[in-house]
Every structure is written in structure tokens, then in C-alpha cells.
Design a protein around this motif. Structure first.
Motif, mmCIF file in Angstrom:
data_model
loop_
_atom_site.group_PDB
_atom_site.id
_atom_site.type_symbol
_atom_site.label_atom_id
_atom_site.label_comp_id
_atom_site.label_asym_id
_atom_site.label_seq_id
_atom_site.Cartn_x
_atom_site.Cartn_y
_atom_site.Cartn_z
ATOM 1 N N THR A 248 22.054 85.251 -30.019
ATOM 2 C CA THR A 248 20.737 85.467 -29.422
ATOM 3 C C THR A 248 19.718 84.469 -29.966
ATOM 4 N N ALA A 249 19.732 84.287 -31.284
ATOM 5 C CA ALA A 249 18.798 83.342 -31.909
ATOM 6 C C ALA A 249 19.082 81.919 -31.456
ATOM 7 N N MET A 250 20.355 81.573 -31.393
ATOM 8 C CA MET A 250 20.719 80.206 -31.040
ATOM 9 C C MET A 250 20.470 79.925 -29.563
ATOM 10 N N GLU A 251 20.605 80.930 -28.727
ATOM 11 C CA GLU A 251 20.307 80.754 -27.300
ATOM 12 C C GLU A 251 18.816 80.483 -27.100
ATOM 13 N N ARG A 252 17.984 81.155 -27.900
ATOM 14 C CA ARG A 252 16.541 80.901 -27.847
ATOM 15 C C ARG A 252 16.259 79.458 -28.278
ATOM 16 N N ILE A 253 16.957 79.002 -29.303
ATOM 17 C CA ILE A 253 16.780 77.628 -29.782
ATOM 18 C C ILE A 253 17.267 76.630 -28.733
ATOM 19 N N ARG A 254 18.433 76.918 -28.118
ATOM 20 C CA ARG A 254 18.978 76.016 -27.108
ATOM 21 C C ARG A 254 17.984 75.808 -25.975
ATOM 22 N N GLN A 255 17.387 76.903 -25.515
ATOM 23 C CA GLN A 255 16.430 76.816 -24.421
ATOM 24 C C GLN A 255 15.178 76.034 -24.830
ATOM 25 N N LYS A 256 14.698 76.296 -26.047
ATOM 26 C CA LYS A 256 13.503 75.604 -26.538
ATOM 27 C C LYS A 256 13.765 74.107 -26.666
ATOM 28 N N VAL A 257 14.929 73.739 -27.177
ATOM 29 C CA VAL A 257 15.286 72.329 -27.315
ATOM 30 C C VAL A 257 15.313 71.654 -25.953
ATOM 31 N N GLU A 258 15.909 72.317 -24.959
ATOM 32 C CA GLU A 258 16.028 71.728 -23.620
ATOM 33 C C GLU A 258 14.669 71.583 -22.945
ATOM 34 N N GLN A 259 13.758 72.499 -23.227
ATOM 35 C CA GLN A 259 12.451 72.504 -22.555
ATOM 36 C C GLN A 259 11.436 71.553 -23.196
ATOM 37 N N THR A 260 11.745 71.048 -24.375
ATOM 38 C CA THR A 260 10.802 70.199 -25.104
ATOM 39 C C THR A 260 11.040 68.725 -24.782
ATOM 40 N N PRO A 261 9.982 67.984 -24.354
ATOM 41 C CA PRO A 261 10.134 66.535 -24.153
ATOM 42 C C PRO A 261 10.052 65.808 -25.498
ATOM 43 N N TYR A 262 10.874 64.780 -25.674
ATOM 44 C CA TYR A 262 10.953 64.081 -26.964
ATOM 45 C C TYR A 262 10.501 62.637 -26.853
ATOM 46 N N THR A 263 9.740 62.211 -27.844
ATOM 47 C CA THR A 263 9.184 60.861 -27.998
ATOM 48 C C THR A 263 8.268 60.528 -26.820
ATOM 49 N N GLU A 264 7.741 59.306 -26.859
ATOM 50 C CA GLU A 264 6.825 58.877 -25.793
ATOM 51 C C GLU A 264 7.550 58.712 -24.463
ATOM 52 N N HIS A 265 8.892 58.686 -24.511
ATOM 53 C CA HIS A 265 9.679 58.573 -23.281
ATOM 54 C C HIS A 265 9.882 59.932 -22.609
ATOM 55 N N GLU A 266 9.438 61.001 -23.266
ATOM 56 C CA GLU A 266 9.585 62.374 -22.740
ATOM 57 C C GLU A 266 11.029 62.660 -22.337
ATOM 58 N N LEU A 267 11.912 62.416 -23.285
ATOM 59 C CA LEU A 267 13.341 62.586 -23.042
ATOM 60 C C LEU A 267 13.724 64.061 -23.067
ATOM 61 N N THR A 268 14.706 64.403 -22.269
ATOM 62 C CA THR A 268 15.288 65.740 -22.296
ATOM 63 C C THR A 268 16.554 65.702 -23.141
ATOM 64 N N VAL A 269 16.657 66.639 -24.077
ATOM 65 C CA VAL A 269 17.800 66.691 -24.987
ATOM 66 C C VAL A 269 18.413 68.087 -24.910
ATOM 67 N N THR A 270 19.728 68.137 -24.899
ATOM 68 C CA THR A 270 20.422 69.426 -24.919
ATOM 69 C C THR A 270 21.410 69.437 -26.081
ATOM 70 N N LEU A 271 21.872 70.636 -26.407
ATOM 71 C CA LEU A 271 22.832 70.766 -27.505
ATOM 72 C C LEU A 271 23.958 71.712 -27.122
ATOM 73 N N SER A 272 25.079 71.529 -27.773
ATOM 74 C CA SER A 272 26.218 72.436 -27.658
ATOM 75 C C SER A 272 26.491 73.006 -29.041
ATOM 76 N N ALA A 273 26.787 74.310 -29.089
ATOM 77 C CA ALA A 273 26.907 74.957 -30.395
ATOM 78 C C ALA A 273 28.100 75.898 -30.443
ATOM 79 N N GLY A 274 28.654 76.021 -31.657
ATOM 80 C CA GLY A 274 29.705 76.993 -31.927
ATOM 81 C C GLY A 274 29.287 77.890 -33.068
ATOM 82 N N ILE A 275 29.556 79.197 -32.917
ATOM 83 C CA ILE A 275 29.159 80.181 -33.923
ATOM 84 C C ILE A 275 30.395 80.800 -34.548
#
Length: 312
Positions: A248-275
Motif C-alpha cells: 500500500t505504501a509503495m503503491e502510493r509512492i509509485r503513483q507519486k513518482v509517476e505524477q511528478t515532473p522531473y528537471t527543467e525537461h519535465e520528464l516522466t519517470v516510473t519505477l518497478s518494485a519487488g517486496i
């Protein structure tokens, strides 16, 4: 024993006084004499040069003129206690002082109580400038603190480095074995991070890593540890958390990471995780289970989270 005339004796005394005055004036260390009230009666050239004052600017002034204002009441009290006390020598001490131009410097001061021709006690103080030594000591201290920090942290992100992170994991596992605590770990990797480096350069890639780790940290509890294992691979240690809660915590983080634009290029970044959760296994086994679960998340299309089964 040959008798000595009064005139000859007077000449020797005067010569001795003149020699003493010459020694004081030519001494390479600063010397001052203050009266019972703390007012300057004598300052030698080295003292004036150190503080940046002319002799006439100091004579008759209180000696705390060369002390930062916050310290003045304390220094006045020390001077009065010494003049009125029984000790004839004041212990060598380190002090912060202020020059005429406002510069703060550090000295070693040593003092003695003397009695003038009028029978009144005075304080003679000798000072040695140790400013450069203190600055060197401070730089060495900062360098040592930096080395100590880098021994445990990743220089780019400020996160715990691999070595310290694995130490934290062993400590958490020991608590599980001893007290039966729950523990979950998360291995996550940024999807197609090589593409960012290839397209925008490694400087942009570094900025992405710095910004992303802050995003993740903001979502974690104070008791969680985020670790940079290397490259774009990270470990999160979650004490007192079972696998479902970690998901549950990591899913919240995954969504936040995907929704946040990064650097001046406003890049989209995603992650894959194993628990992986604690099941009386070693840290190596636990990390291996989390790594295989992360690989499953990659194989399933990336940008998702997989919980490792106990048989993985």
C-alpha cells in the motif's frame, strides 16, 4: 664585597627599566597592561598591530573594546576577580576577539598580576594569534566529518549507501529474530533510466535521481530507510510493516513518482518494485526474493509492484 654608590645603583635600575621597556616594545607577541578598573595603561606595537588600533586609541579605554559584545560582562568579571584574588598568574586560555575592522580572530591569552610603583595591582596580558591554526583545525574537522559522512552515505543523493544500508538491514533482521518483529523490504528500479541518460545526458540523469529520492523520502515514515544500492536501483527498509502494508505504501509512492515532473525537461519517470517480508531468512535470501519480484514487475510491463511469495 665592593660597595656600590647610590648614583651607580640608580643608573642600573633605570637601565633595567629601559631594557624592560625595550623588550616589551620589540616583543613579537602582543602585550598589554590594564589597571584595576580594566583600562589600558600600556599596549606594545605588536598588540596594536594585531588589533588594528593606534596606541592612543586604546590607552584609557576598557580592555573589552577588543572583545565581542556578548562576552564583555563575563570578561569584566574575570578581570575583576583576578585583580582582587590571590592568584598571581591566570591560566592560559583561548578567546575569541574582535579587531578594529570587525574581523573576529582567535588568541591564546596568558596573564600575570603585577604591582606598580604606587602599590596598586595591575594585570599584564600576553596574547598569541592562533587564528590560522584554528581555521586549519576547523577545516580538518569538516574534512573528517565529510569523510565520515561519505563512508555511510551516497554522495549524489545523500541516501544511505549500499554498505550502510545492508548494515541497517542486518540490524532490522536481528530485531525480527530477537523480538518477532515484522519487516518488509522493497527493491525498486527506475524504468528505462538509460534512455534518460542517453537522450539528456548524465547530468540530467543525476538531477532526476536527486529529485526522485526526495519525492520518495517525503512519502516514507521517519522509521523507514531509503538506500541507494547503485545506479538507479534502490532499497527501502520498512520495520514493523507486513507485505500488504508495504504494498500500500509503495503503491502510493509509485503513483507519486509517476505524477511528478522531473528537471527543467519535465520528464516522466516510473519505477518497478519487488517486496519481500521477513520469513526467518538471511538478508541475502530476502534481497534475492525482492529482486526476483522486481524482475517479475519489469517482465509484466513495468511501472508496477509485485510481492514475493515465500517460495520465490
Amino acid at each position: 664585597m665592593t660597595s656600590m654608590s647610590t648614583d651607580h645603583l640608580y643608573q642600573l635600575v633605570n637601565r633595567s627599566k629601559r631594557n624592560t621597556e625595550n623588550v616589551i616594545k620589540t616583543a613579537p607577541l602582543g602585550i598589554c597592561i590594564t589597571d584595576p578598573h580594566g583600562l589600558f595603561e600600556m599596549v606594545n606595537p605588536a598588540y596594536c598591530q594585531f588589533y588594528g588600533y593606534q596606541e592612543e586609541e586604546l590607552i584609557g579605554q576598557h580592555f573589552t573594546l577588543v572583545v565581542p559584545e556578548a562576552y564583555r560582562p563575563h570578561m569584566r568579571q574575570l578581570h575583576d576577580d583576578f585583580i582582587q584574588g590571590d592568584e598571581t598568574h591566570e591560566l592560559r586560555q583561548e578567546w575569541e576577539v574582535r579587531c578594529k575592522n570587525g574581523e573576529t580572530r582567535t588568541i591564546i591569552a596568558e596573564a600575570a598580576r603585577i604591582e606598580g610603583d604606587d602599590g596598586v595591582s595591575r594585570k599584564v596580558t600576553f596574547i598569541v594569534d592562533i587564528t590560522q591554526r584554528k581555521q586549519l583545525e576547523e577545516r580538518l574537522k569538516q574534512a573528517n566529518e565529510r569523510l565520515e559522512y561519505l563512508a555511510h552515505h551516497d554522495e549524489l543523493t545523500g541516501l544511505l549507501n549500499r554498505r550502510q544500508g545492508l548494515t541497517k538491514l542486518e540490524e532490522a533482521l536481528e530485531r525480527c529474530r530477537r523480538y518477532g518483529n515484522q519487516l518488509s523490504i522493497v527493491l525498486f528500479d527506475l524504468d528505462d533510466f538509460k534512455g534518460i541518460n542517453d537522450t539528456y545526458g548524465h547530468s540530467t540523469g543525476d538531477s532526476v535521481l536527486q529529485e526522485l529520492t526526495q519525492v520518495v523520502n517525503q512519502q516514507l515514515r521517519e522509521t523507514d530507510f531509503q538506500v541507494r544500492l547503485g545506479g538507479e536501483e534502490f532499497l527501502v527498509i520498512m520495520p514493523e510493516v507486513d507485505a500488504d502494508s508495504a504494498y500500500t505504501a509503495m503503491e502510493r509512492i509509485r503513483q507519486k513518482v509517476e505524477q511528478t515532473p522531473y528537471t527543467e525537461h519535465e520528464l516522466t519517470v516510473t519505477l518497478s518494485a519487488g517486496i519481500a517480508c521477513y520469513i526467518e531468512a538471511s538478508s541475502t535470501r530476502m534481497l534475492d526474493r525482492a529482486d526476483k519480484a522486481m524482475y517479475q514487475a519489469k517482465q509484466a510491463g513495468r511501472n508496477q509492484i509485485v510481492i514475493a511469495s515465500s517460495s520465490v
